[in-house]
Scaffold this motif. Structure first.
Motif, PDB file in Angstrom:
ATOM      1  N   GLN A   1       6.008 -40.631   9.234  1.00 21.07           N
ATOM      2  CA  GLN A   1       6.605 -40.180  10.496  1.00 21.07           C
ATOM      3  C   GLN A   1       7.413 -41.279  11.187  1.00 21.07           C
ATOM      4  O   GLN A   1       8.310 -40.977  11.977  1.00 21.07           O
ATOM      5  CB  GLN A   1       5.503 -39.671  11.426  1.00 21.07           C
ATOM      6  N   CYS A   2       7.113 -42.543  10.855  1.00 20.69           N
ATOM      7  CA  CYS A   2       7.851 -43.652  11.465  1.00 20.69           C
ATOM      8  C   CYS A   2       9.046 -44.108  10.632  1.00 20.69           C
ATOM      9  O   CYS A   2       9.745 -45.055  11.008  1.00 20.69           O
ATOM     10  CB  CYS A   2       6.914 -44.832  11.701  1.00 20.69           C
TER      11      CYS A   2
ATOM     12  N   LYS B   1      12.979 -39.218   7.449  1.00 18.62           N
ATOM     13  CA  LYS B   1      13.220 -38.119   8.396  1.00 18.62           C
ATOM     14  C   LYS B   1      14.613 -37.537   8.185  1.00 18.62           C
ATOM     15  O   LYS B   1      14.810 -36.304   8.205  1.00 18.62           O
ATOM     16  CB  LYS B   1      13.084 -38.628   9.833  1.00 18.62           C
TER      17      LYS B   1
ATOM     18  N   LEU C   1       0.581 -40.787   6.537  1.00 21.43           N
ATOM     19  CA  LEU C   1       1.317 -39.857   7.401  1.00 21.43           C
ATOM     20  C   LEU C   1       1.987 -40.611   8.548  1.00 21.43           C
ATOM     21  O   LEU C   1       3.130 -40.301   8.928  1.00 21.43           O
ATOM     22  CB  LEU C   1       0.361 -38.795   7.947  1.00 21.43           C
TER      23      LEU C   1
ATOM     24  N   PHE D   1       6.536 -34.156   9.808  1.00 21.53           N
ATOM     25  CA  PHE D   1       6.902 -35.056  10.904  1.00 21.53           C
ATOM     26  C   PHE D   1       6.406 -34.547  12.254  1.00 21.53           C
ATOM     27  O   PHE D   1       6.464 -35.263  13.246  1.00 21.53           O
ATOM     28  CB  PHE D   1       8.418 -35.251  10.939  1.00 21.53           C
ATOM     29  N   ALA D   2       5.920 -33.305  12.286  1.00 23.70           N
ATOM     30  CA  ALA D   2       5.426 -32.743  13.544  1.00 23.70           C
ATOM     31  C   ALA D   2       3.912 -32.597  13.565  1.00 23.70           C
ATOM     32  O   ALA D   2       3.336 -32.131  14.544  1.00 23.70           O
ATOM     33  CB  ALA D   2       6.072 -31.367  13.794  1.00 23.70           C
TER      34      ALA D   2
ATOM     35  N   TYR E   1      14.572 -35.441   5.071  1.00 20.79           N
ATOM     36  CA  TYR E   1      13.912 -34.155   5.334  1.00 20.79           C
ATOM     37  C   TYR E   1      14.876 -33.181   6.006  1.00 20.79           C
ATOM     38  O   TYR E   1      14.959 -32.005   5.637  1.00 20.79           O
ATOM     39  CB  TYR E   1      12.682 -34.370   6.214  1.00 20.79           C
TER      40      TYR E   1
ATOM     41  N   ASP F   1       0.073 -33.458  13.981  1.00 20.14           N
ATOM     42  CA  ASP F   1      -0.752 -34.373  14.773  1.00 20.14           C
ATOM     43  C   ASP F   1      -1.628 -35.160  13.806  1.00 20.14           C
ATOM     44  O   ASP F   1      -2.469 -34.599  13.106  1.00 20.14           O
ATOM     45  CB  ASP F   1      -1.618 -33.571  15.744  1.00 20.14           C
ATOM     46  N   VAL F   2      -1.429 -36.465  13.762  1.00 13.03           N
ATOM     47  CA  VAL F   2      -2.132 -37.317  12.794  1.00 13.03           C
ATOM     48  C   VAL F   2      -3.645 -37.218  12.961  1.00 13.03           C
ATOM     49  O   VAL F   2      -4.394 -37.235  11.978  1.00 13.03           O
ATOM     50  CB  VAL F   2      -1.680 -38.786  12.937  1.00 13.03           C
TER      51      VAL F   2
ATOM     52  N   ASN G   1       6.378 -29.111   7.698  1.00 11.30           N
ATOM     53  CA  ASN G   1       6.956 -30.007   8.710  1.00 11.30           C
ATOM     54  C   ASN G   1       6.025 -31.191   8.944  1.00 11.30           C
ATOM     55  O   ASN G   1       5.359 -31.293   9.987  1.00 11.30           O
ATOM     56  CB  ASN G   1       7.187 -29.252  10.021  1.00 11.30           C
TER      57      ASN G   1
ATOM     58  N   ASP H   1      12.586 -43.512   9.558  1.00 11.72           N
ATOM     59  CA  ASP H   1      13.774 -42.744   9.950  1.00 11.72           C
ATOM     60  C   ASP H   1      14.580 -42.285   8.726  1.00 11.72           C
ATOM     61  O   ASP H   1      15.212 -41.221   8.758  1.00 11.72           O
ATOM     62  CB  ASP H   1      14.666 -43.586  10.862  1.00 11.72           C
TER      63      ASP H   1
END
Length: 487
Positions: free
Chosen positions: A385-386, A391, A381, A366-367, A394, A369-370, A364, A388
């Motif tokens: 995550q930015c 996302k 990363l 997208f979850a 995924y 913590d960078v 996962n 869309d």
């Protein structure tokens, strides 16, 4: 076989009888063709190996019917397109000792022969034996030393087979006395043919839905749960049968023993369910770890419910508790055993827990913590995550397939994903191969040569690859014997 083919040909396609007659099926020809097929598979694997950006190994050892130690080495390689290839790399017969040094030499030959660079080796999974996991004289220690000699930048990740660890965790329950009693009862019923026949007849007369009790074998981890459940279901019939044989059944009728038997039945069923979730080819290590984490969470829930006297997820315990006084049922004792089992899971899977953040990058991303991610992938990363569109992809394809859609503009993330996809979580493939070996090299086929055994197992275990029959056939010339010549 040839005679059978000809008879079938007479009935189905008599016009092609001559073509079937020309097929050579002598034992030497069959053996040669088997070796040709295996060689073709190995050549394909070597060709694919040129494009691996990361690979891992699963290594295990077992003895065949002639007591020869056989070492199996499986490879899981990932190419730049993040396609996974999972195949048998080597199968070595070890006629002498099997020390860590000798195992390392054989594994090293396998890697060298296929021309794979050591700096692309990411993970090594073994059965946890001292010769395998020894830090100095074991396989693990020597592989790490070899990687240092080759100036490899990456660190080797080592795992003890998840499935094996899960089976070892069950021993923390310390309920061998229950299993011993059940085994003795089953052995009494099944060891003698007369007792076994009479017991099956007795069950039939009683109208039982079960016709027999299975044997328990220590090396077959799932057999214990099946034996326990069957004996629990047939506990009254077993007691009645033993009494007809003059056996004392006082222990089997004790409330304490019945409660322990019920608890062991239920927890064994849960452990067996987890074991089955961890089995199978092509399993991604993150999914296997998720199954273990879920089980640990379940253990905490079951412990709290048991303390409250509510064994709602333990059907056998519910059944016994309904038959006896609630005050007699040892809820606190069983809650303590669940707590001990949870602690054992945490201890044995500590090496997997240490990789939790790394696993999340694949399962996962997208979850994640960078700030806790490795610095070399933090920028990529954030971009991931930015995005869309990624996302949505995924969510559509899932964690297993998503890495293929990570764009080339994120090379560090792709490399990280390739390394994780290449990881073996267990030595399941090795164990599966040993099962095939025992069916292939039996007590009646002990003279099977090492080369032919290796070829047979390479063909039977092939998954990602398949022999190129057309190419092999094009290189062969039809040799027909026994044909008459015309004047």
């Amino acid at each position: 076989m040839k005679k059978c083919m000809m008879k079938v040909c007479d009935l189905i396609c008599p016009e092609k009888k001559q073509a079937f007659s020309n097929v050579s099926l002598s034992r030497n020809t069959v053996a040669d063709r088997t070796c040709d097929l295996a060689t073709n598979l190995y050549d394909q694997l070597m060709e694919k190996g040129k494009y691996f950006v990361a690979f891992s190994l699963a290594v295990d050892e077992s003895c065949d019917a002639s007591d020869t130690a056989q070492l199996s080495v499986f490879i899981r390689g990932v190419d730049s397109n993040l396609c996974v290839t999972e195949e048998l790399l080597g199968f070595k017969s070890m006629h002498g000792t099997t020390t860590g040094k000798e195992i390392f030499e054989e594994v090293s030959k396998c890697v060298t022969e296929i021309k794979l660079p050591w700096d692309k080796l990411v993970g090594l999974t073994t059965d946890g034996a001292p010769a395998m996991c020894g830090k100095k004289s074991g396989l693990v220690g020597m592989v790490r030393e070899k990687m240092r000699e080759e100036n490899c930048a990456g660190e080797l990740t080592v795992y003890h087979c998840i499935i094996h660890q899960e089976a070892l965790c069950a021993k923390a329950l310390k309920m061998e006395h229950v299993m011993t009693t059940v085994t003795q009862v089953v052995n009494f019923i099944r060891a003698k043919g007369l007792n076994h026949r009479q017991f099956k007849s007795f069950l039939e007369e009683c109208g039982s839905e079960y016709a027999d009790v299975p044997y328990h074998t220590e090396v077959r981890w799932l057999s214990g749960g099946k034996v326990l459940n069957r004996c629990f279901e047939l506990r009254e019939e077993i007691c009645q049968f033993l009494e007809t044989k003059g056996k004392d059944t006082a222990e089997l009728r004790e409330q304490k023993f019945l409660c322990e038997l019920a608890f062991l039945c239920d927890i064994s069923s849960h452990l067996d369910t987890l074991n089955l979730q961890l089995q199978g080819r092509g399993r991604i290590i993150t999914d296997m770890y998720a199954a273990v984490r879920a089980f640990k969470t379940k253990l905490c829930l079951w412990e709290n419910q048991m303390l409250q006297g509510n064994p709602c997820h333990f059907p056998c315990c519910q059944s016994i508790k309904a038959q006896i006084s609630t005050a007699v049922f040892p809820c606190a004792q069983f809650a303590e055993k669940l707590s001990v089992l949870a602690a054992e899971f945490s201890r044995r899977f500590a090496d997997f827990d240490a990789q939790k953040c790394t696993f999340e990058l694949l399962s996962n991303p997208f979850a994640v913590d960078v700030e806790n991610a490795p610095t070399n992938i933090q920028m990529e990363l954030i971009e991931l995550q930015c995005n869309d569109t990624l996302k949505s992809k995924y969510d559509a394809v899932g964690a297993a397939q998503f890495p293929r859609f990570i764009p080339d503009t994120m090379p560090q993330l792709r490399t990280q994903a390739a390394q994780m996809l290449s990881m073996f979580g267990s030595t399941y493939l090795c164990e599966q191969l040993f099962s095939s070996m025992k069916m292939t090299k039996t007590t009646h086929r002990r003279r099977l040569t090492d080369e032919l055994l290796r070829s047979i197992l390479r063909i039977s275990s092939a998954q990602s690859l398949s022999p190129d029959i057309d190419e092999l056939a094009s290189k062969k010339r039809c040799q027909v014997s026994g044909l008459g010549t015309s004047d």
